[in-house]
Scaffold this motif. Structure first.
Motif, mmCIF file in Angstrom:
data_model
loop_
_atom_site.group_PDB
_atom_site.id
_atom_site.type_symbol
_atom_site.label_atom_id
_atom_site.label_comp_id
_atom_site.label_asym_id
_atom_site.label_seq_id
_atom_site.Cartn_x
_atom_site.Cartn_y
_atom_site.Cartn_z
ATOM 1 N N ALA B 222 0.859 -1.177 0.000
ATOM 2 C CA ALA B 222 0.000 0.000 0.000
ATOM 3 C C ALA B 222 0.898 1.231 0.000
ATOM 4 O O ALA B 222 1.983 1.218 0.576
ATOM 5 N N ASP B 226 -1.685 7.275 0.102
ATOM 6 C CA ASP B 226 -2.771 7.158 -0.873
ATOM 7 C C ASP B 226 -3.852 6.210 -0.342
ATOM 8 O O ASP B 226 -3.722 4.986 -0.439
ATOM 9 N N PRO B 227 -4.929 6.776 0.227
ATOM 10 C CA PRO B 227 -5.965 5.924 0.829
ATOM 11 C C PRO B 227 -6.570 4.926 -0.158
ATOM 12 O O PRO B 227 -7.111 3.906 0.264
ATOM 13 N N LYS B 228 -6.482 5.234 -1.450
ATOM 14 C CA LYS B 228 -7.041 4.293 -2.432
ATOM 15 C C LYS B 228 -6.195 3.024 -2.542
ATOM 16 O O LYS B 228 -6.646 2.000 -3.029
ATOM 17 N N SER B 229 -4.937 3.111 -2.088
ATOM 18 C CA SER B 229 -4.032 1.978 -2.299
ATOM 19 C C SER B 229 -4.148 0.910 -1.223
ATOM 20 O O SER B 229 -3.636 -0.205 -1.390
ATOM 21 N N SER B 231 -5.848 -0.054 3.129
ATOM 22 C CA SER B 231 -6.474 0.372 4.384
ATOM 23 C C SER B 231 -5.476 1.192 5.203
ATOM 24 O O SER B 231 -4.265 1.201 4.928
ATOM 25 N N ARG B 235 -1.434 0.919 5.067
ATOM 26 C CA ARG B 235 -0.568 2.053 4.747
ATOM 27 C C ARG B 235 0.415 2.330 5.891
ATOM 28 O O ARG B 235 1.577 2.645 5.666
#
Lengths: 400, 342
Positions: B222, B226-229, B231, B235
């Motif tokens: 992750a 980048d929160p899209k990548s 949890s 991250r």
């Protein structure tokens, strides 16, 4: 005969590297940091880095990663590595190589630990001074000398003052001798932690919060501390109020503790002079905090205490419930106590001619308020069972 | 920026063509047992640091190590016929003899152009890796080996516009190894396919052309910011891995702490959850646990990441200012954990 063999050993020890060895001289002055660090990097096995007299004003931690190097000053009073202005690194000097001899210099006011050696087998610390010159303060670095994760460690004629954890600390190591050294005004004077086979003898531990500690802690790569002998030391007047930052295990050591054995097995405490310790002279306990480590044994076992000379102890016990117990016993806490947890398997043999008490705690989770103190029966002086630690001859030769 | 990418890709392609022609990088310098005194001896740069040799493959890390907000430029050099092996899992790269990993550190100057302070090289010779630090001269034309390290005053503006003045630390040779150490041997840290990114497809293809197995599945990390990548926990794990895991692993410099952040599962205590400090000294900050679930303000981990005091701060090397954004991520992560029963 003995002297002759020592001389031979010394000659042999120095003869081998002498063919190639060179001496790198470094003097204090401008650029001390870079000059000294470069010397420690460019040194080759067999070399001596000779530190001149005076104060080396250092801006960062130093490190040595070359085997068989001697770092030698002009004396623990006259060659000073001054880390007062240190901007980085977790210790003053870090050693990560084998067969290193550190001798005849001082380390002052490092921001973190004084001298740390990790994975440094056969290391010799000799005739060193590690000091926080402002005396005991919570803002001082943690350990004075700090060998960890090493086999064969010799600490001889070292003085440490002011460490906010242990002055002389040996952790997760094997085959250790700490001798002829002085630990004063530290939180713990000398601490042997999660280690196997250690002799601690002919030292003075004074004006610390706790004199000599033998600990084992959970969740570490090496656990199961055992085979430790504490003998012929002077462990007196450890009455400096505990100044360790909370959270550290030594912050829980009651001010006025002489010897404290926690969660170790096969520990022999004999022929020491122990006294003027306000809590107690010898304490044998389990590790009381909750932990989740199934491979860890929080209880002590096979601890024996004999032939120690006791002076006064127990007039000001600094642990929960201590004052009440002291009052119940006529005003003074006994010279030796065991927490009682673990039952007969954990019970120490106490053969000293003083009052020893079991707190009678049912287990390690028991509230000290539930203590059922009872005097312990005087034990029979046991035979010494642990062999003396023997280190490689060249290590002994390095301090002759 | 997106528009630039195709252009960069073209440049990359052109560069690789020219690389095949010149071959200016010195294999002898990389393999040498004596450390070259100047960076130019390697031929990694065409003059100054802003002109990397076309033979180098630039790459980035999706979650990088924080180094005092310095900008980093990373390159890999591979011998022409060198074969890269990617390990299973996150694709840690095993480099062939003769490879080099090059990393420059700098800050934007008044004009906005990057002023490179130092370039660190990792050289894979026949016996293992060697790590060396080079400091650029004032005229920027070459860099000199400085095994003893140095402190360099730096003035820069952070992303939020605050002016910062720091005493940037160039590591000494031993400090290079302190972080790059696995069982006492020097190892690269960054190059894992799961955490690598490329400015262009062309760069990526140049690297992939050396891989022994082209289609191996790789576990992607992750991306920390980048929160899209991934949890919050994933991250945070990436951040801890790259910022702490190089020392905090069973074979690293901090092995004796029993506190491990290398991405493997050793159970909660070894991950810091309710773990009491061992040798933290005043690094404990009067707190009981490395991570006190639900309570970042009572967690030693956060305290040490915020501190600028060398006796307290973590990581021990390469940081004289706090990484506010990274700390915020970890605070949110610890706050999201279920608190201990009291």
């Amino acid at each position: 005969m003995k002297i002759a063999s020592l001389v031979t050993a010394a000659l042999l020890a120095y003869a081998a590297p002498a063919v190639y060895a060179k001496t790198i001289n470094v003097t204090p002055g401008a650029n001390a940091q870079e000059k000294l660090q470069e010397a420690l990097i460019t040194a080759e096995p067999g070399d001596t880095v000779q530190l001149g007299e005076g104060k080396f004003v250092l801006t960062d931690g130093l490190s040595l990663d070359v085997n068989k190097v001697t770092v030698k000053g002009a004396g623990a009073k006259s060659t000073i590595l001054d880390f007062t202005g240190q901007q980085g690194a977790g210790e003053g000097l870090l050693v990560t190589s084998d067969d290193v001899v550190l001798r005849d210099f001082a380390v002052e006011n490092s921001k973190g630990d004084g001298i740390k050696s990790k994975g440094a087998d056969r290391i010799v610390y000799h005739n060193l001074r590690v000091e926080w010159t402002g005396g005991p303060k919570e803002t001082n670095g943690a350990y004075g000398v700090y060998p960890v994760d090493s086999t064969d460690v010799l600490i001889d004629s070292v003085i440490v003052r002011g460490a906010s954890d242990a002055g002389i600390y040996v952790g997760q190591s094997r085959n250790i001798i700490v001798r002829n050294s002085v630990a004063m005004e530290n939180v713990a004077g000398i601490e042997i932690e999660n280690s196997y086979n250690a002799d601690v003898h002919d030292n003075v531990a004074t004006k610390n919060a706790g004199g000599v500690l033998v600990f084992d802690l959970p969740n570490l790569p090496q656990m199961g501390g055992h085979n430790v002998r504490i003998f012929e030391n002077v462990i007196v007047d450890n009455m400096t109020p505990n100044f360790a930052p909370k959270g550290n295990i030594v912050a829980n050591v009651p001010t006025g503790t002489g010897v404290m054995v926690m969660a170790n097995r096969n520990v022999e405490v004999f022929d020491n002079v122990i006294g003027e310790n306000g809590t107690t002279n010898v304490m044998i306990v389990g590790y009381r905090f909750p932990h989740s480590d199934k491979t860890y044994n929080p209880l002590p076992s096979n601890v024996a205490v004999w032939d120690n000379q006791h002076m006064r102890a127990g007039w000001d016990p600094k642990f929960p419930g201590g004052t009440e117990i002291a009052a119940a016993m006529g005003g003074s806490f006994p010279s030796i106590f065991w927490d009682g947890a673990g039952g007969a398997v954990s019970a120490p043999v106490i053969a000293d001619n003083v009052m020893a008490l079991s707190l009678g705690l049912s287990d390690l989770a028991a509230d000290p308020g539930t203590a059922k103190p009872a005097p312990m029966a005087r034990g029979v002086k046991p035979a010494k069972t642990l062999p003396a630690i023997k280190l490689p001859d060249n290590m002994e030769a390095a301090v002759k | 920026m997106r528009l630039l990418l195709p252009a960069l890709a073209l440049l990359g392609a052109a560069a690789s063509l020219s690389a095949a022609r010149t071959g200016q990088i010195s294999q002898d310098a990389i393999m040498s047992s004596a450390a070259p005194a100047t960076l130019s001896e390697f031929g990694f740069f065409d003059g100054d640091a802003s002109h990397p040799s076309a033979e180098l493959i630039p790459y980035k890390l999706s979650t990088p190590l924080f180094s005092d907000y310095s900008e980093k430029q990373r390159f890999i050099y591979l011998p022409q016929t060198g074969v890269l092996k990617a390990e299973e899992g996150d694709g840690r790269l095993d480099f062939p003899v003769g490879s080099a990993i090059i990393k420059s550190f700098g800050y934007p100057s008044e004009t906005g152009a990057l002023k490179v302070i130092e370039t660190r090289v990792l050289l894979r010779n026949a016996t293992g890796w060697v790590a060396l630090p080079y400091i650029w001269r004032a005229d920027g034309k070459d860099a000199d080996l400085r095994v003893g390290g140095a402190r360099v005053p730096v003035h820069f503006k952070s992303a939020s516009g605050t002016a910062k003045d720091i005493n940037y630390g160039v590591p000494n040779k031993n400090q290079c190894k302190q972080c790059h150490s696995t069982n006492g041997e020097i190892m690269p840290i960054g190059p894992r396919l799961g955490n690598m990114a490329f400015a262009s497809k062309a760069d990526e293809m140049r690297l992939f052309a050396h891989l022994s197995a082209q289609n191996m599945p790789v576990m992607k990390w992750a991306k920390w910011d980048d929160p899209k990548s991934g949890s919050l926990s994933q991250r945070a794990t990436s951040y801890l891995r790259i910022n702490c895991g190089h020392c905090h692993n069973p074979a690293g410099s901090a092995s004796n702490s029993g506190l491990f952040f290398d991405g493997k599962d050793y159970g909660p205590a070894n991950a810091g959850i309710n773990k009491r400090p061992v040798a933290a000294g005043r690094g404990s900050g009067n707190m009981d646990f490395v991570i006190d679930p639900g309570h970042p303000e009572q967690s030693i981990l956060i305290y040490r990441l915020k501190s600028l005091d060398p006796g307290i701060s973590m990581p021990e090397l390469g940081r004289t200012t706090a990484h506010d954004e990274g700390v915020k991520l970890l605070e949110e992560w610890i706050a999201s954990m279920k608190a201990n029963k009291t």
